[in-house]
Structure formats: structure tokens, C-alpha cells
Design a protein around this motif. Structure first.
Motif, short mmCIF file in Angstrom:
data_model
loop_
_atom_site.label_atom_id
_atom_site.label_comp_id
_atom_site.label_asym_id
_atom_site.label_seq_id
_atom_site.Cartn_x
_atom_site.Cartn_y
_atom_site.Cartn_z
N VAL A 122 -1.01 1.38 -9.48
CA VAL A 122 -1.66 0.31 -9.32
C VAL A 122 -3.17 0.29 -9.39
O VAL A 122 -3.99 -0.25 -10.20
CB VAL A 122 -1.50 -0.61 -7.99
CG1 VAL A 122 -2.14 -2.05 -7.95
CG2 VAL A 122 0.21 -0.85 -8.01
N LEU A 123 -3.80 1.42 -8.49
CA LEU A 123 -5.10 1.64 -8.25
C LEU A 123 -5.57 2.69 -9.30
O LEU A 123 -6.70 3.01 -9.77
CB LEU A 123 -5.59 2.22 -7.03
CG LEU A 123 -5.24 1.25 -6.00
CD1 LEU A 123 -5.64 1.91 -4.53
CD2 LEU A 123 -6.11 0.04 -6.05
N HIS A 172 -2.03 -0.63 -13.79
CA HIS A 172 -1.81 -1.77 -13.06
C HIS A 172 -1.33 -3.00 -13.65
O HIS A 172 -0.83 -3.90 -12.97
CB HIS A 172 -3.19 -2.25 -12.48
CG HIS A 172 -4.49 -1.75 -13.45
ND1 HIS A 172 -4.40 -2.50 -14.85
CD2 HIS A 172 -5.17 -0.96 -13.61
CE1 HIS A 172 -5.52 -1.84 -15.27
NE2 HIS A 172 -6.13 -1.01 -14.69
N TYR A 173 -1.10 -2.71 -15.10
CA TYR A 173 -0.49 -3.73 -15.84
C TYR A 173 1.06 -3.99 -15.46
O TYR A 173 1.43 -4.96 -15.88
CB TYR A 173 -0.71 -3.68 -17.53
CG TYR A 173 -0.22 -2.11 -17.82
CD1 TYR A 173 0.87 -2.14 -18.05
CD2 TYR A 173 -1.02 -1.16 -17.77
CE1 TYR A 173 1.41 -0.84 -18.71
CE2 TYR A 173 -0.87 0.14 -18.22
CZ TYR A 173 0.61 0.24 -18.59
OH TYR A 173 1.10 1.51 -19.13
N ARG A 212 -13.84 -2.70 -10.75
CA ARG A 212 -12.61 -2.86 -9.82
C ARG A 212 -12.82 -4.50 -9.53
O ARG A 212 -11.63 -5.04 -9.46
CB ARG A 212 -12.83 -2.01 -8.87
CG ARG A 212 -11.73 -1.86 -7.73
CD ARG A 212 -10.24 -1.99 -8.29
NE ARG A 212 -9.94 -0.73 -9.20
CZ ARG A 212 -9.68 0.32 -8.80
NH1 ARG A 212 -9.43 0.58 -7.32
NH2 ARG A 212 -9.42 1.37 -9.22
N ASN A 262 -10.66 0.06 -2.90
CA ASN A 262 -9.04 0.01 -3.19
C ASN A 262 -8.55 -0.98 -2.35
O ASN A 262 -7.61 -1.79 -3.11
CB ASN A 262 -8.83 1.37 -2.82
CG ASN A 262 -9.35 2.34 -3.73
OD1 ASN A 262 -9.75 2.12 -4.83
ND2 ASN A 262 -8.88 3.63 -3.65
N THR A 265 6.77 0.03 -8.26
CA THR A 265 5.45 0.35 -8.70
C THR A 265 4.68 0.50 -7.45
O THR A 265 3.68 1.39 -7.27
CB THR A 265 4.84 -1.02 -9.80
OG1 THR A 265 5.67 -0.89 -10.73
CG2 THR A 265 3.55 -0.29 -9.96
N CYS A 266 4.83 -0.35 -6.45
CA CYS A 266 4.14 -0.45 -5.25
C CYS A 266 4.42 0.91 -4.37
O CYS A 266 3.58 0.78 -3.27
CB CYS A 266 4.33 -1.55 -4.46
SG CYS A 266 3.60 -3.15 -5.48
N VAL A 307 0.80 3.13 -4.77
CA VAL A 307 -0.34 2.18 -5.11
C VAL A 307 -1.36 2.91 -5.67
O VAL A 307 -2.03 2.71 -6.69
CB VAL A 307 -0.62 1.25 -3.87
CG1 VAL A 307 -1.80 0.66 -3.99
CG2 VAL A 307 0.49 0.52 -3.37
N PHE A 358 -5.54 -9.06 -4.92
CA PHE A 358 -4.13 -9.57 -5.46
C PHE A 358 -3.11 -10.10 -4.67
O PHE A 358 -2.60 -11.12 -5.29
CB PHE A 358 -3.58 -8.10 -6.11
CG PHE A 358 -2.13 -8.01 -6.63
CD1 PHE A 358 -2.16 -8.50 -8.04
CD2 PHE A 358 -1.12 -7.94 -5.88
CE1 PHE A 358 -0.95 -8.69 -8.39
CE2 PHE A 358 0.26 -7.90 -6.51
CZ PHE A 358 0.44 -8.43 -7.85
N LEU A 394 2.41 -4.54 -12.69
CA LEU A 394 2.25 -5.49 -11.85
C LEU A 394 2.63 -6.78 -12.49
O LEU A 394 3.35 -7.78 -12.00
CB LEU A 394 1.09 -6.07 -11.14
CG LEU A 394 0.51 -4.76 -10.27
CD1 LEU A 394 -1.06 -5.26 -9.68
CD2 LEU A 394 1.24 -4.46 -8.98
N SER A 412 -4.95 -5.12 -18.93
CA SER A 412 -4.62 -6.25 -17.88
C SER A 412 -5.37 -7.42 -18.18
O SER A 412 -4.69 -8.67 -18.12
CB SER A 412 -4.93 -5.76 -16.31
OG SER A 412 -4.06 -4.76 -16.15
#
Length: 812
Positions: free
Chosen positions: A698-699, A703-704, A278, A645, A690-691, A694, A652, A706, A319
Motif C-alpha cells: 500500500v505504501l 496501492h492501486y 503522498r 505513512n 494486501t493490507c 501495508v 484512506f 486497494l 491510482s
């Protein structure tokens, strides 16, 4: 008052007597008495509109001879009388029109252009202002009408912009006319204005079209140089070799230089369990965003052996490989940096390489379609992961282009999509490619998919289902009433995702309009109380309030006040979305009050709210290198040292803050906030949706997504070039923009300025102007790349600019 004979000032007490006398009087003096009663009616007869009524009965003597105040009062009563007659169905307006034709020229030639425009707006005759436009007053008229257009309902706002366009065309101001034609999205006018221009002016118009990401004329242009300007092909070279070299920021930075652990003291607070994968993924994103656009970094390019790529697990490698694309943003010639990772058989790396190729070609158009050739080979891959990343890459590379062959390729994959994830990625890409087109075929396709998936058990429960809704919303971005058909069709989609789809289309359709009624409607949705699983549409409503009001300052301030209440009393879905909406309202503008609010909620007991607030901090400081936000994020990194997390989100946000080493912006607005880049807004919307989830996206393994933010990234620079497109180091003043709408004379448009040599960085609230009159800019708005030519009438040749009380000269 001074232009009226003194005896009239003592007639107030005799007003009723004069009216009675008028009724009895006969002969020539009756109309003269009506003029006197009309003038007195300004203060005594406003309830019965005596000023206007007696003027219509009076002599034909010009109203202007009774003074400016009298004309202003008469204008107000004309507006009221017109509304009343129209409401009562009266069609005879000749007497009012005759009076208007007398008043408007007087106002337009006596520094009262706003009042002339107001009168014509009241009586729906704004086009008549064209007859009274001159070299002396057209700028004030245009400026005032622009400010009015932000507050007018549909379709009056478009009609006002059409009048502004006609004024600019009449005054032969091609660049100003092009800005307005882009705001109207009038393809015929855009093409006409561009085709009519020649020489250096044509080059400047090509630069404006490229900055707005308008590519419809690229293929029609025969001149290779103009094709490159319209397709942003030179952007990477100017960004790196002119701006980057001038600011001395070409050297790549490592994530550790951004974290500054020696300052924050993180080394003393090592987490009990280090989630190295991570941490490596976070470093990948930070490295990509910080070095974005410079084509060099120390982890993935510059002779890197690929070891860093395999320090990431599975989806992390997507990513990592795609990050090379962001580092080489706008530079298709550096695609070999991405290609060197394409020879591995690892499906995650292969998917990431395809995404990287797409990101490299974001907002760049060449006649050769290299990106399509590279990506199309893999888009039909048997592996769903490679399929969905290749589809997304095509969407990013051809966003806003409406290319038929790209659309057909994506539709083939859409029809045979094996999973909802692939379907959602292809839909999102189609939304990017056809953004703002109101395409009926795609509308029907997306609505049908939502209906069919909604009928399946748990068919729309996947977090990826939101991208189907967003793709539909993108088709109607900024189109207001034209989205009514899609909204009606969505009525058959049941469940929470049906509400989500309706709210998404509605908020996309009214982006940047400032529609007060729409904001009230969205706030009422935010105030509803229900089960969390059934209320996911409330997050979209919160974001919608920010989207609708983000362009005009009054609505933005009121939305921020409303969000304070939502944070205190809203449902979980609402509280989760408010920090993201605040970030959107203050995008790339580190506002202290919003910063403090987000800082407070970054420690919230609800992890989702805290992570949203951290992302919000990244959004308001994006590309600014703001030291206060940097300090807050370093403190949060220490605070969440044992929470992998939250720590990932903090890292980011640090990457966003230092994006492009402080040279980039993600604001979708340009041309003094007159225009919205549709592709940039689409990228922002994909990022924000997307957010909303999360933890799930994203987690998780997506996540790509983003990287969709790359569509909104552009250099926040002003670079002056000569007619041969060679950079020139001209003197430029940069200061805070001043609102000069309706102000008399020739007021200064910036204040508190500093003087630099071009190229120079511009903040979100900054405005620039040339420091001397030695050169003439070919664009009225100094943003991006502006062509200048020598001024033959210059009075300041050989003179040095001295500092003044308003600004300070800064020599590089």
C-alpha cells in the motif's frame, strides 16, 4: 399434566410395583398398564428409557391424547434410541418410524413446528416434514430450518437447505426458493425457478440474480429489459437519479470537506516535511471513494483539465487515472471520462486508464462486452506494468462470470508472464473470474507455479506471491470439503509461502460456515510461537477465524473475545492481523466496543499494528458517515501529522468512512445474511491480504490494489418500483431486526422503527417492511430494488399511518 387423570399423579411411589406387576400380568390389560408406566416414565424412568420402551409395548392409542409434555419427552427418547440402534448396526426401525409418523403431524399442527423439525433431524428423516407443510405453518418451519442450517455440519447443512427449497417450491414461493437455490449454488434449480416465472415475478427474480452477481442466465435471456435487470445495467441510474436526488447528495465533494481541518485544527500543526506527492495520492483515494458511483467529482471529471493527474508521481498516476473508474462505478456509459486520459503516452497513466475501465464495469454485465474490447487491446502490451493492470482490470470487470474468452486471454498472458508481479496479477484476475468454481485446471496451474517458484532461490519472497495463494483460495470459496484435493497438492510447496497457501485455501473454503472445529484449529495456529519470517501464515489464520465466524452472532462474539487475548500475547504477525479481522467481524457496523479497541491500538508503538487498526476503523464505519469514527480519525490525522505513512492510511480510512457520501456498503451479505456474494467476498479478501503488508504494497508501488474493494461495493438502499419499474414513494418502516425464530403467533420482525417514504437507506442491522397493506412486495426480503403490485384485498386504502409506541413517523 392437566390432560391426565388425577389418580395417576399419586402412582409415583408405586412405580416399581407397577413394573413388576406388568411382568406378571397377562391378557388385555397388560398393554393398558404399559401406557400408564410409559407416562410415569417421563420422570421416573428416563435413564432406562421406560417412557419409549413401554409405549412401544402399550396400546395403539395415540400418544397425543396423553398431553403435549408426554409427546415432547417421547420425541427426546426416540432420538436417543435411534442413535443407539444405528450405532449397534440395528436396521429394524419400523416401530420407531410408526411412532414418528404419529408424533410429527401432532407437533406440526399444534404450533410446535421446531420440535417436529428437531425430531426429524435427530433421526435423519427431515424430508418427511414436507408432508406436513401448510399455508399456516410453512413460514415458521422454513425460518427454523434456516437457523438450524447455520449450525449443522457438512453435508447436513446442504441437505437442510435442500428441504427448505422443496418446501418453497411446494408452496409456490418462487422468490424464497431462488434465495435458497443461490445459497446451494444449484445452477439447475436456479435456471428452473427463473424459467418457470412470468411477468413481474420474472423481473423480480432477475433483480435478485443481479443483486447476487449471478450472471449465468444473462446470455440465455432474450428479453432486453430482463437482461439489463440481471446485469445491473439500471443500477447506476437508480442510484444516482432516484436515491442520490432524493437524499440530495448529488453534488461532488472535495477531500478537504472530508478532512475538515478547521475542526481538527490540523492547520496549526503543519508537518516539518510535507510529502506533497503522498498527500496528493491520499486525496486521490479519498476523492474516489467519497464520490464513488456518482460519475461526478471536482478533481478528475466535470471539465477537469487533467492537472490533478500529474500532481501524482509515477505509480501514483495509476491510482489517479483508475480513480475515475471508481467515480463512474456501474456506469459504463461514462467511460468517456476514463478515455479522455488514454491519449497520453505515459505508461503509468495508460495502466491506470485500463484499470479504470475495469472498475467502471464492476458487477455490470451487458451483451456487448465493451470492457473486453477496450482492455484486450492493451493486455499484451510490452510494458509489464500495463500488462498487470490490464489483467487486473479484466478480472474486476468479469468477476464471477466464468467467461471462456476472458479466461483464455488471461491464460495466454499467464503462460508468458515476464515477472512474478505480472503472474500474480493474472492469477488474481483468474481467481476473480472463476471464483467458487473449484476449477481443476486452474488448481493444477496455480499449484505448479507455487512449486516451481518455491524451488527457485528467493522465488516466493516477493510480497506479490501471496496473490497466487489467494487466487487458489478463491477457486474454493465456501466449498468446504471440496478443497481437500488442493490442500493435499499444496503439501509439496515448501517454506513459509507453502504454509500461507494452505492456510489461505482452508480459510476461503470455510467462509461463513461457523465451523467450530475449524475455528479451534485456526486459533491453535495463532497461538504458535516462532520466527516472524516463518510465521506469515498466522496472519491468514487470524483472518480465517473472522471469515469462518462472521455470519452467525454467537461465533462472532466468541471470536472477538479470543482476539482480545491474541492482541495481548500474540506474535507480531498475529497482532498485525487482529485489527483487520475485527474490522471484518463488524463490517459497516460501528460497534462501540470494537471501535474503542481499534482506537486504542491505532496509537500502538508498532507502526504496522497502528496502521492496521486505522484501516479497521475504516472498515467498521465504511459507508456509514459515523460521527464518532469521523472524530477519531480527525484526531488521528492531527496525531500523525508529521508521519506521512500513517497520515496516508488515516486519509484512506476517512475515504472509506464517507464512501459514496454514506450511501454504499461493502458487506458481502444480503438477503437477511442468508447469502454471500462470492465476488464481493473475493474483493474483500484481495483488499485484506494486501493490507497484511501495508509498507510493502500500500505504501509502496501497489496501492492501486486497494481498488479491488470496488467488487464489494453496493448501494445500501431499499427502492420500491411498480410493475413497469418506475419508482414509487411507498411508506416503509425501517427498524432494528428482531429474531423471531421459534416464537409463537405472528411476532413483529422489527422494533424501534421509523417510517419513511421509499427510497430509503438501510443499515447493516436494519430490516424494512411496508407501512401499509396497500401493496404486495414480490420479494419476501425488502432489500435493494423490490417490485410491488397493488393489493386487491387492502383494508387501509385512504387511511393515514399514525405513530405508535413502537415507532415514529418521519415525513420527508
Amino acid at each position: 399434566m392437566t390432560s391426565v387423570p388425577k389418580p395417576l399423579k399419586f402412582l409415583r411411589d408405586q412405580y416399581d410395583t407397577l413394573k413388576a406387576t406388568y411382568d406378571k400380568l397377562e391378557g388385555e390389560n397388560k398393554s393398558a398398564l404399559a401406557d400408564i408406566i410409559s407416562w410415569l416414565g417421563m420422570t421416573l424412568g428416563f435413564e432406562t428409557r421406560d417412557c419409549l420402551n413401554y409405549k412401544l409395548k402399550g396400546t395403539k392409542e395415540g400418544a397425543s391424547s396423553w398431553g403435549h409434555e408426554y409427546v415432547r419427552h417421547l420425541s427426546m427418547e426416540i432420538g436417543n434410541e435411534y442413535d443407539e440402534r444405528v450405532a449397534n448396526g440395528v436396521t429394524d426401525l419400523d416401530d420407531l418410524i410408526a411412532l414418528i409418523d404419529e408424533i410429527v403431524p401432532f407437533l406440526a399442527t399444534h404450533n410446535a413446528e421446531p420440535e417436529a423439525c428437531d425430531l426429524l433431524l435427530e433421526v435423519d428423516m427431515l424430508s418427511r416434514i414436507l408432508n406436513h407443510v401448510s399455508e399456516q405453518n410453512y413460514k415458521r418451519i422454513v425460518l427454523y430450518l434456516h437457523s438450524c442450517a447455520n449450525y449443522l455440519p457438512e453435508p447436513e447443512d446442504k441437505q437442510t437447505l435442500q428441504v427448505i427449497l422443496s418446501i418453497n417450491l411446494k408452496m409456490e414461493r418462487a422468490a424464497e426458493a431462488l434465495f435458497v437455490a443461490l445459497a446451494l449454488d444449484d445452477h439447475e434449480q436456479i435456471s428452473s425457478i427463473y424459467e418457470a416465472a412470468e411477468g413481474s415475478l420474472r423481473k423480480q427474480l432477475a433483480l435478485i440474480l443481479g443483486d447476487h452477481c449471478y450472471y449465468n442466465l444473462v446470455e440465455d435471456e432474450d428479453d432486453e429489459e430482463l437482461q439489463e435487470l440481471m446485469g445491473n445495467v439500471k443500477r447506476s441510474n437508480w442510484f444516482q437519479n432516484v436515491l442520490g436526488k432524493d437524499l440530495d447528495v448529488l453534488d461532488p465533494k472535495l477531500p478537504e470537506e472530508i478532512y475538515k481541518t478547521d475542526i481538527s485544527g490540523d492547520k496549526k500543526k503543519l508537518p516539518a516535511k510535507t510529502d506533497s506527492a503522498r498527500n496528493n495520492l491520499a486525496a486521490t483515494f479519498v476523492n474516489a471513494f467519497v464520490n464513488a458511483g456518482f460519475s461526478r467529482d471536482k478533481l478528475m471529471t466535470e471539465g477537469a483539465d487533467g492537472a490533478w493527474l500529474f500532481k501524482n508521481r509515477e505509480h501514483g498516476r495509476i491510482s489517479a487515472a483508475a480513480s475515475v473508474g471508481l467515480i463512474c462505478l456501474w456506469d459504463p456509459d461514462s467511460s468517456n471520462e476514463v478515455d479522455k486520459y488514454s491519449y497520453t503516452k505515459d505508461e503509468f497513466v495508460k495502466a491506470g486508464v485500463m484499470l479504470g475501465v475495469g472498475i467502471t464495469n464492476v458487477n455490470v454485465r451487458t451483451p456487448f462486452d465493451v470492457a473486453f474490447a477496450l482492455i484486450a487491446e492493451n493486455i499484451a502490451d510490452e510494458t509489464p506494468l500495463v500488462q498487470q493492470c490490464s489483467s487486473l482490470a479484466l478480472g474486476l470487470a468479469y468477476a464471477g462470470s466464468s467467461k471462456e474468452h476472458v479466461r483464455e486471454t488471461l491464460l495466454e498472458i499467464y503462460d508468458d508472464a515476464p515477472t512474478l508481479e505480472v503472474l500474480a496479477h493474472v492469477a488474481l484476475s483468474l481467481g476473480f473470474v472463476e471464483v467458487g468454481t473449484c476449477d481443476p485446471e486452474l488448481t493444477e496451474l496455480f499449484v505448479t507455479s507455487l512449486v516451481e517458484k518455491g524451488m527457485e532461490e528467493n522465488g516466493l519472497d516477493s510480497p506479490f506471491a501471496r496473490y497466487l495463494c489467494l487466487a487458489l483460495g478463491m477457486l474454493y470459496l465456501g466449498k468446504q470439503e471440496r478443497a481437500a484435493v488442493a490442500l493435499a497438492a499444496l503439501g509439496v510447496v515448501k517454506g513459509p509461502m507453502g504454509k500461507y497457501a494452505v492456510m489461505t485455501v482452508e480459510t476461503c473454503a470455510y467462509v461463513g460456515t461457523g465451523d467450530v472445529l475449524k475455528i479451534q484449529q485456526l486459533l491453535s495456529v495463532c497461538g504458535e510461537h516462532g520466527e516472524e519470517a516463518d510465521s506469515i501464515h498466522q496472519a491468514v489464520a487470524v483472518l480465517g477465524v473472522a471469515l469462518v465466524s462472521m455470519r452467525e452472532p454467537i461465533g462472532r462474539a466468541m471470536a472477538i473475545r479470543s482476539f482480545d487475548h491474541l492482541l495481548q500475547y500474540g506474535e507480531p504477525n498475529v497482532r498485525r492481523a487482529v485489527p483487520l479481522a475485527l474490522g471484518l467481524l463488524s463490517l459497516c457496523t460501528p460497534d462501540i466496543s470494537i471501535m474503542d479497541t481499534l482506537s486504542k491500538f491505532s496509537h500502538d508503538h508498532n507502526a504496522d499494528v497502528a496502521m492496521s487498526a486505522i484501516i479497521g476503523l475504516g472498515l467498521i464505519g465504511a459507508g456509514s458517515n459515523n460521527s464518532r469514527i469521523a472524530q477519531l480519525l480527525r484526531g488521528l490525522a492531527s496525531y500523525y501529522a508529521k508521519e506521512p505513512n500513517q497520515l496516508f492510511i488515516v486519509r484512506f480510512a476517512q475515504g472509506l468512512l464517507h464512501m459514496g457520501k454514506g450511501t454504499l456498503t461493502i458487506s458481502p451479505f444480503h438477503a437477511d445474511s442468508l447469502l454471500v456474494r462470492p465476488t464481493a467476498m473475493a474483493g474483500l479478501l484481495a483488499f485484506l491480504h494486501t493490507c497484511f503488508d501495508v509498507k510493502g504494497l500500500v505504501l509502496g508501488k501497489a496501492h492501486y490494489l486497494l481498488y479491488t474493494l470496488s467488487l464489494a461495493m453496493s448501494p445500501r438502499m431499499l427502492m420500491l418500483v411498480d410493475e413497469n419499474l418506475e419508482p414509487v414513494a411507498s411508506t416503509v418502516r425501517v427498524g432494528a431486526a428482531v429474531d423471531v425464530v421459534g416464537k409463537a403467533g405472528n411476532p413483529k420482525t422489527i422494533t424501534g422503527f421509523q417510517t419513511h417514504n421509499s427510497p430509503v437507506l438501510l443499515g447493516s442491522k436494519d430490516r424494512a417492511e411496508l407501512g401499509t397493506d396497500e401493496e404486495i412486495p414480490l420479494s419476501p426480503i425488502l432489500e435493494g430494488v423490490v417490485i410491488t403490485k397493488p393489493n386487491p384485498a387492502s383494508k387501509s386504502k385512504g387511511k393515514k399511518l399514525t405513530s405508535s409506541a413502537a415507532g415514529t413517523e418521519v415525513k420527508k
